[in-house]
Write a protein that holds these residues in place. Structure first.
Motif, short mmCIF file in Angstrom:
data_model
loop_
_atom_site.label_atom_id
_atom_site.label_comp_id
_atom_site.label_asym_id
_atom_site.label_seq_id
_atom_site.Cartn_x
_atom_site.Cartn_y
_atom_site.Cartn_z
N HIS A 200 0.87 -1.18 0.00
CA HIS A 200 0.00 0.00 0.00
C HIS A 200 0.91 1.23 0.00
CE1 HIS A 200 -3.81 -2.20 1.07
NE2 HIS A 200 -2.88 -3.10 1.37
N SER A 201 0.77 2.05 -1.02
CA SER A 201 1.69 3.17 -1.20
C SER A 201 0.97 4.51 -1.22
CB SER A 201 2.47 2.99 -2.51
OG SER A 201 1.57 2.87 -3.60
N GLU A 202 1.78 5.60 -1.19
CA GLU A 202 1.28 6.97 -1.26
C GLU A 202 0.27 7.25 -0.14
OE1 GLU A 202 0.22 8.11 -5.27
OE2 GLU A 202 1.61 6.63 -6.11
N LEU A 203 0.59 6.78 1.06
CA LEU A 203 -0.31 6.89 2.20
C LEU A 203 0.12 7.99 3.16
CD1 LEU A 203 -0.73 3.11 3.15
CD2 LEU A 203 -2.13 4.45 1.57
N LEU A 204 -0.85 8.69 3.69
CA LEU A 204 -0.64 9.58 4.82
C LEU A 204 -0.80 8.75 6.11
CD1 LEU A 204 -2.66 12.70 3.61
CD2 LEU A 204 -0.18 12.36 3.56
N PRO A 205 -0.37 9.28 7.26
CA PRO A 205 -0.49 8.50 8.50
C PRO A 205 -1.90 7.98 8.75
CG PRO A 205 0.95 10.36 8.86
CD PRO A 205 0.41 10.53 7.46
N ALA A 206 -2.92 8.79 8.49
CA ALA A 206 -4.30 8.34 8.71
C ALA A 206 -4.66 7.19 7.78
CB ALA A 206 -5.27 9.50 8.51
N ASP A 207 -4.12 7.21 6.56
CA ASP A 207 -4.37 6.12 5.61
C ASP A 207 -3.74 4.81 6.11
OD1 ASP A 207 -5.58 7.97 3.85
OD2 ASP A 207 -3.62 8.48 2.99
N LYS A 208 -2.55 4.92 6.71
CA LYS A 208 -1.88 3.73 7.24
C LYS A 208 -2.70 3.12 8.38
CE LYS A 208 2.73 5.44 6.05
NZ LYS A 208 4.06 5.88 6.54
N ALA A 209 -3.22 3.98 9.24
CA ALA A 209 -4.05 3.49 10.34
C ALA A 209 -5.30 2.79 9.81
CB ALA A 209 -4.44 4.65 11.26
N ALA A 210 -5.90 3.35 8.76
CA ALA A 210 -7.09 2.75 8.17
C ALA A 210 -6.77 1.40 7.55
CB ALA A 210 -7.69 3.69 7.12
N ALA A 211 -5.61 1.30 6.90
CA ALA A 211 -5.20 0.03 6.29
C ALA A 211 -5.01 -1.05 7.34
CB ALA A 211 -3.92 0.22 5.48
N ILE A 212 -4.41 -0.67 8.47
CA ILE A 212 -4.21 -1.63 9.57
C ILE A 212 -5.56 -2.10 10.11
CG2 ILE A 212 -3.37 -1.87 11.93
CD1 ILE A 212 -1.01 -0.08 11.13
N ARG A 213 -6.49 -1.15 10.28
CA ARG A 213 -7.82 -1.54 10.77
C ARG A 213 -8.49 -2.51 9.79
NH1 ARG A 213 -8.00 3.97 12.34
NH2 ARG A 213 -9.11 4.52 10.41
N GLY A 214 -8.30 -2.25 8.49
CA GLY A 214 -8.87 -3.15 7.49
C GLY A 214 -8.29 -4.54 7.58
N TRP A 215 -6.97 -4.63 7.76
CA TRP A 215 -6.34 -5.94 7.92
C TRP A 215 -6.84 -6.64 9.19
CZ3 TRP A 215 -1.02 -3.63 6.39
CH2 TRP A 215 -0.77 -3.88 5.03
N GLN A 216 -7.02 -5.88 10.27
CA GLN A 216 -7.46 -6.47 11.52
C GLN A 216 -8.87 -7.06 11.41
OE1 GLN A 216 -6.86 -3.00 13.98
NE2 GLN A 216 -5.06 -3.88 14.97
N GLU A 217 -9.67 -6.51 10.52
CA GLU A 217 -11.05 -6.99 10.35
C GLU A 217 -11.12 -8.23 9.48
OE1 GLU A 217 -13.69 -5.97 11.95
OE2 GLU A 217 -12.44 -4.53 13.03
N GLU A 218 -10.03 -8.54 8.77
CA GLU A 218 -10.04 -9.73 7.92
C GLU A 218 -10.13 -10.98 8.78
OE1 GLU A 218 -6.71 -9.82 5.30
OE2 GLU A 218 -7.24 -7.96 4.27
N LYS A 219 -10.85 -11.98 8.28
CA LYS A 219 -11.02 -13.23 9.02
C LYS A 219 -10.06 -14.28 8.47
CE LYS A 219 -14.51 -11.58 11.39
NZ LYS A 219 -14.41 -11.32 12.83
N GLY A 220 -9.38 -14.97 9.38
CA GLY A 220 -8.47 -16.03 8.99
C GLY A 220 -9.09 -17.39 9.23
N LEU A 221 -8.24 -18.41 9.33
CA LEU A 221 -8.72 -19.76 9.60
C LEU A 221 -9.44 -19.78 10.94
CD1 LEU A 221 -5.60 -21.82 8.45
CD2 LEU A 221 -7.74 -21.44 7.20
N GLY A 222 -10.58 -20.46 10.97
CA GLY A 222 -11.33 -20.54 12.22
C GLY A 222 -12.15 -19.30 12.50
N GLY A 223 -12.19 -18.35 11.54
CA GLY A 223 -13.00 -17.16 11.71
C GLY A 223 -12.41 -16.13 12.64
N GLN A 224 -11.14 -16.30 13.01
CA GLN A 224 -10.52 -15.35 13.91
C GLN A 224 -10.01 -14.14 13.16
OE1 GLN A 224 -7.47 -17.61 15.89
NE2 GLN A 224 -8.87 -18.44 17.41
N ARG A 225 -10.01 -13.00 13.85
CA ARG A 225 -9.49 -11.76 13.24
C ARG A 225 -7.99 -11.87 13.08
NH1 ARG A 225 -11.67 -6.78 16.65
NH2 ARG A 225 -10.41 -5.69 15.10
#
Length: 250
Positions: free
Chosen positions: A219-244
């Motif tokens: 993820h490129s050309e990001l401001l600090p707020a964009d980086k925080a949003a990207a991290i939140r998006g990754w945290q919401e992704e579900k992995g094996l077993g439905g865990q965040r």
């Protein structure tokens, strides 16, 4: 640092993601500038050095290091007075300066995208100073060559047109151990590795290819707020077993 040594052996961490940015970079190398021929090279580098004084960012360090090698730049810096200066997060530095007793003016040192926006926002159009009409074409060429580009612009305090007076191309030097660390995280630990950066897309992908980060996780050309949003998006992704997804940032 949260990064392990390349030889470490730890249990796999499934559904985990580690994202890195400046931790992959050890330094930057500065290249010659595209510049307004009406402004002396020594003066340009004196302005850059003054604006970046006090910053420990790798880009600032590269700029100040190169400025120190430019004949006359240190002497010219004595003629530059900064009356006000502040950082624009994720963009660059905005200052009010006076050179050799001339009327005060604005000085911007920062990303090419920011300087373009500042010019367009004041109705002047992203047009270089007279005599330097090809400067933006050179900027675009440097961006296409996967260089980080720092631009220098000046203008009157009365809101007049900003002049693009210089652009500096910088190349990132990746830490020697970075590729081995990414490989360890991905293959030995089973960890997905991503990149969040304020650099342009070409630079980000060049570094990612060198260290082994997949393009879809860059993820490129990001401001600090964009980086925080990207991290939140990754945290919401579900992995094996439905865990965040567990996200660690270095």
């Amino acid at each position: 640092s949260l990064l392990p040594n390349a030889g470490d052996s730890l249990p796999p961490a499934r559904d985990s993601l580690i994202t890195a940015q400046d931790s992959l970079i050890t330094a930057c190398d500065a290249f010659p500038t595209a510049r307004d021929p009406d402004v002396e090279t020594a003066e340009i580098w004196a302005l850059i050095a003054k604006a970046e004084d006090g910053s420990i960012h790798p880009v600032a360090a590269a700029l100040k290091g190169f400025a120190g090698s430019v004949p006359g730049a240190r002497l010219r810096a004595a003629d530059v007075t900064i009356t006000e200066i502040h950082s624009v997060v994720g963009r660059g530095v905005h200052a009010e300066i006076a050179v050799s007793g001339a009327p005060p003016e604005r000085l911007l040192v920062g990303s090419a995208s920011w300087i373009r926006e500042e010019q367009l926002g004041r109705g002047g159009g992203a047009t270089p100073a007279p005599g330097c009409e090809a400067a933006w074409e050179e900027v675009d060429s440097m961006l296409d060559d996967a260089l980080t580009v720092v631009c220098v612009a000046r203008g009157g305090l009365d809101g007049g047109r900003l002049r693009l007076v210089a652009a500096v191309g910088l190349a990132d030097r990746v830490r020697p151990e970075a590729a081995a660390l990414v490989e360890t995280l991905r293959l030995r630990w089973g960890v997905r590795v991503g990149m969040l950066t304020g650099d342009n897309r070409a630079v980000a992908l060049a570094v990612a290819r060198e260290v082994g980060i997949h393009e879809q996780d860059v993820h490129s050309e990001l401001l600090p707020a964009d980086k925080a949003a990207a991290i939140r998006g990754w945290q919401e992704e579900k992995g094996l077993g439905g865990q965040r997804t567990l996200v660690a940032m270095v």
